[in-house]
Design a protein around this motif. Structure first.
Motif, short mmCIF file in Angstrom:
data_model
loop_
_atom_site.label_atom_id
_atom_site.label_comp_id
_atom_site.label_asym_id
_atom_site.label_seq_id
_atom_site.Cartn_x
_atom_site.Cartn_y
_atom_site.Cartn_z
N GLY A 2 6.70 4.91 8.87
CA GLY A 2 6.63 4.06 7.78
C GLY A 2 5.79 4.43 6.60
O GLY A 2 5.45 5.74 6.42
N TYR A 17 0.92 1.92 5.99
CA TYR A 17 0.69 1.13 7.04
C TYR A 17 -0.67 1.34 7.91
O TYR A 17 -1.30 2.36 7.61
CB TYR A 17 1.67 0.68 8.19
N TRP A 49 4.83 -0.63 5.09
CA TRP A 49 5.87 -1.22 5.96
C TRP A 49 6.12 -0.12 6.97
O TRP A 49 5.56 1.11 6.95
CB TRP A 49 7.34 -1.34 5.39
N VAL A 65 5.55 -5.43 7.97
CA VAL A 65 5.32 -5.63 6.56
C VAL A 65 3.70 -5.80 6.52
O VAL A 65 3.02 -6.84 7.09
CB VAL A 65 5.83 -6.65 5.82
N ARG A 115 4.77 -8.82 11.59
CA ARG A 115 5.74 -7.98 12.55
C ARG A 115 6.86 -8.76 13.00
O ARG A 115 6.32 -9.78 13.76
CB ARG A 115 4.99 -7.29 13.60
#
Length: 323
Positions: free
Chosen positions: A213, A216, A245, A287, A295
């Motif tokens: 991602g 995050y 993300w 996100v 999630r």
């Protein structure tokens, strides 16, 4: 329902000083079914190092009991309330369906302690629970069905009787690798293993997951045991600002030596012969925005019992807020 009031009061009291909340929901509604492991919810709280009165109380208690804790590690304690419900495939029938699962509800209060550094953690948990009408599972399912427009279940009068339980959890997790893929993507690989021991269930488990991602939070990417995913609340690095993300995939395995619910169901005449070895694949997308994390996930487990002929896929979500 007596056990629910002190449990909720305790959680609400200590959460006045909380640093992170998490709400978890599992439901097979997300895949269009309504059977067996049909719904589960958890509300948890984790204390941070800056406000560690509760953590100090837990570690001091363990120290007085001569439980070995490493002084070089970080410590965070927390509490969660969890609820699980099981139902047969056909919820329109009011009489017992002995060729299927019974109705069963479980409510528990779990206190846990993490001993951790940036690469690994040890989790120690004690869970006190109740099976039966006082679990509130009947009220929860009927309320959820009313909200989503499904017909109300008719067989809760046949649910398993009251049973108080106590369980221990020992859990170890390691972030084996963390790095970048090209210049734009973060990635990490996590594995874990542990055991549960008590009057509710006895099991050993382990698993691994890979995540990729952007921007995050570098936490421990734990997806198991179900409703005990608080390791994901431990932030290895600083809180990220702005949007981020991640997408994750993993697999977990379990040897379930004993389950009170399935054992009692089999004794009562239900077709509930335990499938001791189980595996589950999981897929999730998350996100992140400042203090918020959401999630959404799917779990694809193997059979719970030897009599099952269809896999009980379910989905769910986790929302957490960091103060």
């Amino acid at each position: 329902m007596k056990i629910k009031l002190p449990a909720l009061s305790l959680l609400l009291y200590i959460s006045l000083h909380a640093d992170e909340y998490s709400f978890v929901m599992y439901n097979d509604f997300f895949v269009g079914t309504d059977r067996h492991f049909t719904n589960a919810v958890s509300l948890s709280w984790l204390e941070e190092n800056e406000n560690n009165a509760y953590t100090n109380f837990v570690t001091s208690t363990l120290d007085a009991l001569y439980f070995p804790l490493e002084t070089s590690k970080n410590y965070n304690a927390g509490v969660s309330i969890n609820q699980i419900m099981l139902t047969p495939n056909d919820t329109t029938i009011a009489t017992p369906q002995y060729d299927d699962f019974p109705y069963a509800g479980y409510l528990s209060l779990n206190t846990y302690l993490f001993e951790w550094d940036s690469h690994s953690f040890n989790e120690y948990g004690i869970e006190v629970g109740i099976v039966g009408k006082a679990s509130g599972a009947e009220l929860m399912q009927k309320t959820v069905h009313k909200i989503i427009g499904n017909k109300g279940p008719n067989g809760w009068d046949t649910q398993l009787g009251t049973k108080y339980t106590v369980n221990l959890l020992l859990h170890h997790g390691v972030k084996q690798w963390q790095g970048k893929i090209k210049q734009n993507l973060q990635a990490d690989w996590f594995y874990h293993y542990g055991l549960t021991l008590g009057t509710f269930d006895i099991s050993t488990f382990g698993g691994t997951s890979f995540r990729i991602g952007q921007n995050y939070v570098h936490n421990f990417n734990s997806h198991y045991p179900y409703l005990k995913e608080e390791a994901g609340l431990l932030s290895v690095d600083e809180l990220k600002k702005g949007f981020g993300w991640s997408a994750s995939a993993g697999i977990n395995g379990e040897y379930l030596a004993y389950s009170y619910i399935l054992h009692q169901a089999e004794n009562d005449g239900y077709a509930a012969d335990i499938e001791h070895v189980r595996v589950a694949a999981n897929f999730s997308a998350s996100v992140y925005y400042n203090h918020h994390k959401f999630r959404f996930f799917y779990e694809i487990p193997s059979y719970y019992t030897k009599e099952e002929t269809s896999v009980n896929i379910f989905g769910g979500f986790i929302y957490s807020y960091k103060f």
